[in-house]
Design a protein around this motif. Structure first.
Motif, PDB file in Angstrom:
ATOM      1  N   GLY A 192      39.689  42.930  45.185  1.00  0.00           N
ATOM      2  CA  GLY A 192      39.839  43.623  43.905  1.00  0.00           C
ATOM      3  C   GLY A 192      40.368  45.034  44.074  1.00  0.00           C
TER       4      GLY A 192
ATOM      5  N   LEU B 120      38.966  42.803  38.560  1.00  0.00           N
ATOM      6  CA  LEU B 120      39.698  41.944  39.491  1.00  0.00           C
ATOM      7  C   LEU B 120      38.786  41.402  40.587  1.00  0.00           C
ATOM      8  CD1 LEU B 120      43.083  43.867  39.769  1.00  0.00           C
ATOM      9  CD2 LEU B 120      42.584  41.770  38.497  1.00  0.00           C
ATOM     10  N   SER B 121      37.807  42.186  41.011  1.00  0.00           N
ATOM     11  CA  SER B 121      36.830  41.688  41.986  1.00  0.00           C
ATOM     12  C   SER B 121      36.038  40.532  41.397  1.00  0.00           C
ATOM     13  CB  SER B 121      35.877  42.809  42.408  1.00  0.00           C
ATOM     14  OG  SER B 121      36.566  43.830  43.068  1.00  0.00           O
TER      15      SER B 121
ATOM     16  N   ALA C  96      39.324  47.531  39.178  1.00  0.00           N
ATOM     17  CA  ALA C  96      38.874  46.963  40.454  1.00  0.00           C
ATOM     18  C   ALA C  96      37.662  46.064  40.239  1.00  0.00           C
ATOM     19  CB  ALA C  96      38.558  48.075  41.447  1.00  0.00           C
TER      20      ALA C  96
ATOM     21  N   THR D 131      43.995  46.324  42.882  1.00  0.00           N
ATOM     22  CA  THR D 131      44.026  47.511  42.021  1.00  0.00           C
ATOM     23  C   THR D 131      44.944  48.572  42.605  1.00  0.00           C
ATOM     24  OG1 THR D 131      41.799  47.052  41.236  1.00  0.00           O
ATOM     25  CG2 THR D 131      42.608  49.297  40.943  1.00  0.00           C
TER      26      THR D 131
END
Length: 182
Positions: free
Chosen positions: A154, A98-99, A95, A158
């Motif tokens: 994110g 991806l954030s 997370a 996820t």
């Protein structure tokens, strides 16, 4: 005696996780390129120019994805199986990564809005004079809101990724396998 089957990186959950992360990164890059094209393109919107932009951009993004493989794969190979097997720890790490990718998309959009170009030498000034730059950015943009949006995106990405990884197992990798993967 029974021969133990060595875990294979090509078929293992570690490789699948890396492939899925890179696929999401490529999709985010394509989305960003599409948004930049639609918002900032001058002239008529011809499908041919959009397809050319996406094709060239996708090939450049694939090269960048290749460069991203190393910093993403090292922790996946070196992390103990017990860490990767803990869903909360794996999900938190994914997370955050991806954030960061989503937030980078926001940053690139606003950079493009100001300079009509992707990151270039001006971005290096941001690294050289961080205090002035971050002061100006916090005065000009609602950074906490974009950080929150990036974090929410994110976490959402996820959640989608982890739904497909529920049955994933991360077998212990031997020293030789780890070294060969690096």
């Amino acid at each position: 005696m029974f021969a133990m089957k060595r875990p294979s990186l090509s078929r293992g959950s570690r490789a699948r996780l890396l492939a899925r992360l890179l696929t999401i990164w490529l999709a985010l890059s394509a989305l960003e390129r599409l948004v930049l094209f639609l918002v900032f393109h001058t002239g008529s919107l011809e499908p041919g120019s959009l397809l050319a932009c996406l094709a060239v951009g996708s090939s450049l993004d694939a090269l960048t994805a290749g460069a991203l493989c190393l910093p993403l794969s090292v922790p996946l190979v070196l992390a103990p199986s017990s860490w990767l097997g803990r869903r909360w720890l794996r999900a938190t790490s994914v997370a955050l990564a991806l954030s960061a990718a989503v937030f980078l998309g926001f940053v690139e959009y606003f950079f493009f809005e100001e300079f009509l170009s992707r990151f270039n030498h001006v971005a290096l000034d941001y690294l050289i004079y961080p205090t002035e730059v971050f002061t100006n950015l916090s005065a000009s943009y609602d950074v906490p809101a974009y950080l929150g949006l990036a974090l929410a995106a994110g976490v959402g990405l996820t959640a989608l990724l982890e739904r497909r990884m529920t049955q994933a197992s991360f077998p212990r990798l031997g020293r030789r396998t780890r070294l060969s993967a690096l």
